[in-house]
Structure formats: structure tokens, C-alpha cells
Design a protein around this motif. Structure first.
Motif, PDB file in Angstrom:
ATOM      1  N   PHE A  37      -2.748  57.334 -26.342  1.00 41.75           N
ATOM      2  CA  PHE A  37      -3.988  58.102 -26.593  1.00 41.75           C
ATOM      3  C   PHE A  37      -4.775  56.837 -27.279  1.00 41.75           C
ATOM      4  O   PHE A  37      -4.275  55.734 -27.654  1.00 41.75           O
ATOM      5  N   ALA A  38      -6.531  57.121 -26.834  1.00 42.68           N
ATOM      6  CA  ALA A  38      -6.821  55.727 -26.767  1.00 42.68           C
ATOM      7  C   ALA A  38      -8.038  56.598 -28.111  1.00 42.68           C
ATOM      8  O   ALA A  38      -8.631  58.166 -27.594  1.00 42.68           O
ATOM      9  N   VAL A  39      -8.888  55.326 -28.489  1.00 42.79           N
ATOM     10  CA  VAL A  39      -9.603  56.553 -29.847  1.00 42.79           C
ATOM     11  C   VAL A  39     -11.255  55.599 -29.302  1.00 42.79           C
ATOM     12  O   VAL A  39     -10.958  54.452 -29.635  1.00 42.79           O
ATOM     13  N   PHE A  40     -12.447  56.188 -29.206  1.00 46.02           N
ATOM     14  CA  PHE A  40     -13.079  55.648 -29.442  1.00 46.02           C
ATOM     15  C   PHE A  40     -14.293  56.432 -30.672  1.00 46.02           C
ATOM     16  O   PHE A  40     -13.728  57.544 -30.591  1.00 46.02           O
ATOM     17  N   VAL A  41     -15.187  55.724 -31.169  1.00 44.81           N
ATOM     18  CA  VAL A  41     -15.393  56.118 -32.838  1.00 44.81           C
ATOM     19  C   VAL A  41     -17.183  55.714 -32.581  1.00 44.81           C
ATOM     20  O   VAL A  41     -17.343  54.400 -32.139  1.00 44.81           O
ATOM     21  N   SER A  42     -18.013  56.556 -32.404  1.00 38.15           N
ATOM     22  CA  SER A  42     -19.765  55.505 -32.314  1.00 38.15           C
ATOM     23  C   SER A  42     -20.101  56.109 -33.615  1.00 38.15           C
ATOM     24  O   SER A  42     -19.597  57.338 -34.052  1.00 38.15           O
ATOM     25  N   LEU A  43     -21.300  55.265 -34.037  1.00 37.70           N
ATOM     26  CA  LEU A  43     -21.810  55.917 -35.583  1.00 37.70           C
ATOM     27  C   LEU A  43     -23.086  55.443 -35.524  1.00 37.70           C
ATOM     28  O   LEU A  43     -23.894  54.494 -34.252  1.00 37.70           O
ATOM     29  N   THR A  44     -24.054  56.383 -35.644  1.00 36.27           N
ATOM     30  CA  THR A  44     -25.403  56.556 -35.321  1.00 36.27           C
ATOM     31  C   THR A  44     -25.506  56.573 -36.946  1.00 36.27           C
ATOM     32  O   THR A  44     -25.678  57.470 -37.821  1.00 36.27           O
ATOM     33  N   GLY A  45     -26.895  55.608 -37.068  1.00 35.89           N
ATOM     34  CA  GLY A  45     -27.502  55.915 -38.385  1.00 35.89           C
ATOM     35  C   GLY A  45     -29.054  54.675 -38.451  1.00 35.89           C
ATOM     36  O   GLY A  45     -29.283  54.297 -37.423  1.00 35.89           O
ATOM     37  N   GLU A  46     -29.276  54.686 -39.775  1.00 37.37           N
ATOM     38  CA  GLU A  46     -30.925  53.931 -39.757  1.00 37.37           C
ATOM     39  C   GLU A  46     -30.201  52.385 -40.038  1.00 37.37           C
ATOM     40  O   GLU A  46     -29.432  52.142 -41.579  1.00 37.37           O
ATOM     41  N   VAL A  47     -31.168  51.655 -39.324  1.00 34.37           N
ATOM     42  CA  VAL A  47     -30.870  50.239 -38.774  1.00 34.37           C
ATOM     43  C   VAL A  47     -32.195  49.586 -40.302  1.00 34.37           C
ATOM     44  O   VAL A  47     -32.693  50.155 -40.864  1.00 34.37           O
ATOM     45  N   LEU A  48     -31.527  49.152 -41.624  1.00 34.01           N
ATOM     46  CA  LEU A  48     -31.282  48.220 -42.494  1.00 34.01           C
ATOM     47  C   LEU A  48     -33.093  47.251 -41.750  1.00 34.01           C
ATOM     48  O   LEU A  48     -32.212  46.620 -40.630  1.00 34.01           O
ATOM     49  N   ASP A  49     -33.485  46.568 -42.862  1.00 31.01           N
ATOM     50  CA  ASP A  49     -34.142  46.013 -42.848  1.00 31.01           C
ATOM     51  C   ASP A  49     -33.364  44.263 -42.133  1.00 31.01           C
ATOM     52  O   ASP A  49     -34.267  43.512 -41.877  1.00 31.01           O
ATOM     53  N   ASN A  50     -32.307  43.941 -42.617  1.00 33.41           N
ATOM     54  CA  ASN A  50     -31.439  42.701 -42.136  1.00 33.41           C
ATOM     55  C   ASN A  50     -31.589  42.965 -40.789  1.00 33.41           C
ATOM     56  O   ASN A  50     -29.972  42.354 -40.284  1.00 33.41           O
ATOM     57  N   GLY A  51     -31.803  43.771 -40.025  1.00 31.94           N
ATOM     58  CA  GLY A  51     -31.787  44.030 -38.783  1.00 31.94           C
ATOM     59  C   GLY A  51     -30.449  44.826 -38.155  1.00 31.94           C
ATOM     60  O   GLY A  51     -29.593  44.543 -37.395  1.00 31.94           O
ATOM     61  N   MET A  52     -29.515  45.094 -39.590  1.00 31.00           N
ATOM     62  CA  MET A  52     -27.962  45.902 -39.421  1.00 31.00           C
ATOM     63  C   MET A  52     -28.215  47.083 -39.950  1.00 31.00           C
ATOM     64  O   MET A  52     -28.462  47.573 -40.629  1.00 31.00           O
ATOM     65  N   LEU A  53     -26.739  48.485 -38.631  1.00 28.00           N
ATOM     66  CA  LEU A  53     -26.347  49.505 -39.478  1.00 28.00           C
ATOM     67  C   LEU A  53     -26.018  49.406 -40.874  1.00 28.00           C
ATOM     68  O   LEU A  53     -26.140  49.487 -42.104  1.00 28.00           O
ATOM     69  N   ALA A  54     -24.671  48.069 -40.105  1.00 27.34           N
ATOM     70  CA  ALA A  54     -23.897  48.958 -42.274  1.00 27.34           C
ATOM     71  C   ALA A  54     -22.845  47.204 -41.760  1.00 27.34           C
ATOM     72  O   ALA A  54     -22.541  47.599 -40.065  1.00 27.34           O
ATOM     73  N   ASP A  55     -21.860  47.490 -41.834  1.00 26.75           N
ATOM     74  CA  ASP A  55     -20.830  46.422 -41.592  1.00 26.75           C
ATOM     75  C   ASP A  55     -19.742  47.249 -41.287  1.00 26.75           C
ATOM     76  O   ASP A  55     -18.781  47.878 -42.243  1.00 26.75           O
ATOM     77  N   TYR A  56     -20.017  47.471 -40.220  1.00 28.14           N
ATOM     78  CA  TYR A  56     -18.946  48.771 -40.036  1.00 28.14           C
ATOM     79  C   TYR A  56     -17.372  48.422 -39.779  1.00 28.14           C
ATOM     80  O   TYR A  56     -16.528  48.983 -39.454  1.00 28.14           O
ATOM     81  N   ASP A  57     -16.844  47.239 -39.883  1.00 23.92           N
ATOM     82  CA  ASP A  57     -15.650  46.566 -39.846  1.00 23.92           C
ATOM     83  C   ASP A  57     -14.956  47.330 -40.945  1.00 23.92           C
ATOM     84  O   ASP A  57     -13.622  47.630 -40.807  1.00 23.92           O
ATOM     85  N   ILE A  58     -15.010  48.162 -41.711  1.00 31.24           N
ATOM     86  CA  ILE A  58     -14.491  48.960 -42.946  1.00 31.24           C
ATOM     87  C   ILE A  58     -14.276  50.294 -41.631  1.00 31.24           C
ATOM     88  O   ILE A  58     -12.874  50.973 -42.426  1.00 31.24           O
ATOM     89  N   PHE A  59     -15.369  50.487 -40.910  1.00 28.84           N
ATOM     90  CA  PHE A  59     -15.036  51.699 -40.319  1.00 28.84           C
ATOM     91  C   PHE A  59     -13.731  51.882 -39.005  1.00 28.84           C
ATOM     92  O   PHE A  59     -12.752  52.660 -38.801  1.00 28.84           O
ATOM     93  N   LYS A  60     -13.999  50.050 -38.897  1.00 27.94           N
ATOM     94  CA  LYS A  60     -13.191  49.644 -37.422  1.00 27.94           C
ATOM     95  C   LYS A  60     -12.057  49.605 -38.395  1.00 27.94           C
ATOM     96  O   LYS A  60     -10.604  50.112 -37.746  1.00 27.94           O
TER      97      LYS A  60
END
Length: 165
Positions: A37-60
Motif C-alpha cells: 500500500f502507498a499513502v498520499f497526503v495533501s494539506l490545504t490551508g492559509e499561507v503565512l506572512d513568512n510564505g509557508m503553510l506550516a511546518d509540515y514535517d510533523i504531519f509527515k
């Protein structure tokens, strides 16, 4: 004006090898078999003033932990109407289906809180485990999560969560 973006996570190690069988009725099920089995995750949200959505490493990391937990196990449904799962005196697992008795060592089995071990249920359960109560997603300004589980190239199922309910 708020900007939104989607981060897609599909790493080489976001996968798990597991055995199962799908139950079609009280008298018909697949033979035991397995998939990579392979897993794919997509996260959609608001981009911050620093140009990033979030630290997505935690979700990874969370996705990789779930993959490791399910890797190299045989999956059985806990809530099937047609399969009874119990443990013997040693703690090993006995699954009863239509007069058949299937025995497994406890260490080889993952009993999932599902009706059937199907691609649909694996995607849903993986997503629900990732999202939890939704507070981490909302705190990270993530408004939408999509989880896809694939049992082979060209065959996948998606589950979706939205912060709006």
C-alpha cells in the motif's frame, strides 16, 4: 487577502505491506493476500506572512509512524458482521468465518476498528488517525486534508476532512 496553498506528501517510505481479505457476504470472502500500500497526503490551508503553510514535517512524521504501525501485519476487521475475531488463552488471534477457523500469532495481526479491511476503510482510518480531533489541523491553519491509499498503481481510494464540518 488570504492566500491558500496545498502541500502534497507522497514520500518513498510512506507505504506499508499488509495482508488482508475482503468480506463480500456471510459466505463469500477473498483468499488471504497482500498489497504494498502507498499513502498520499495533501494539506490545504492559509499561507503565512513568512510564505509557508506550516511546518509540515510533523504531519509527515505522523504519516510515517502510521505506515510503520501497519507494516508487515495481517489486518482483520473488528466490526465485521460476518467475521468473529477473538483471542485464545495465549493471546493469539482466532478469526471465524462461515465455519472456517483462521489462526494467527498475535504479533502478526492488526485488528482494525472497521467493518471490512477495504481500501475505502484504510483511507478513512488513516485519515482519521492523522487528523485526530482536528485541533492540530486548525492550529496549523489547515482547512482541508485528503488522504489517498493505493493498493497498486492506478487503484486508490480517497478520504477527505474539512475544517468546516
Amino acid at each position: 487577502m488570504a492566500r491558500t496553498t496545498t502541500i502534497e506528501l507522497h514520500k518513498e517510505d510512506m507505504k506499508f505491506a499488509a495482508g488482508h481479505f475482503t468480506i463480500f457476504s456471510a459466505t463469500h470472502r477473498e483468499n488471504m493476500h497482500g498489497h504494498n500500500f502507498a499513502v498520499f497526503v495533501s494539506l490545504t490551508g492559509e499561507v503565512l506572512d513568512n510564505g509557508m503553510l506550516a511546518d509540515y514535517d510533523i504531519f509527515k512524521r505522523m504519516a510515517l509512524e502510521q505506515c510503520r504501525a501497519w507494516n508487515e501485519t495481517f489486518m482483520l476487521p473488528a466490526h465485521s458482521r460476518h467475521l468473529q475475531v477473538e483471542r485464545d488463552a495465549r493471546g493469539d488471534v482466532i478469526a471465524r468465518f462461515n465455519g472456517e477457523e483462521l489462526r494467527f500469532l498475535a504479533r502478526d495481526v492488526t485488528i482494525l476498528p472497521v467493518e471490512n479491511v477495504s481500501l475505502e476503510e484504510l483511507a478513512r482510518l488513516f485519515g482519521e488517525n492523522l487528523v485526530g480531533d482536528g485541533s492540530l489541523m486548525r492550529d496549523s491553519r489547515i482547512s482541508r486534508v485528503v488522504v489517498k491509499c493505493s493498493s497498486e498503481p492506478g487503484q486508490n481510494c480517497s478520504w477527505e476532512w474539512n475544517s468546516h464540518g
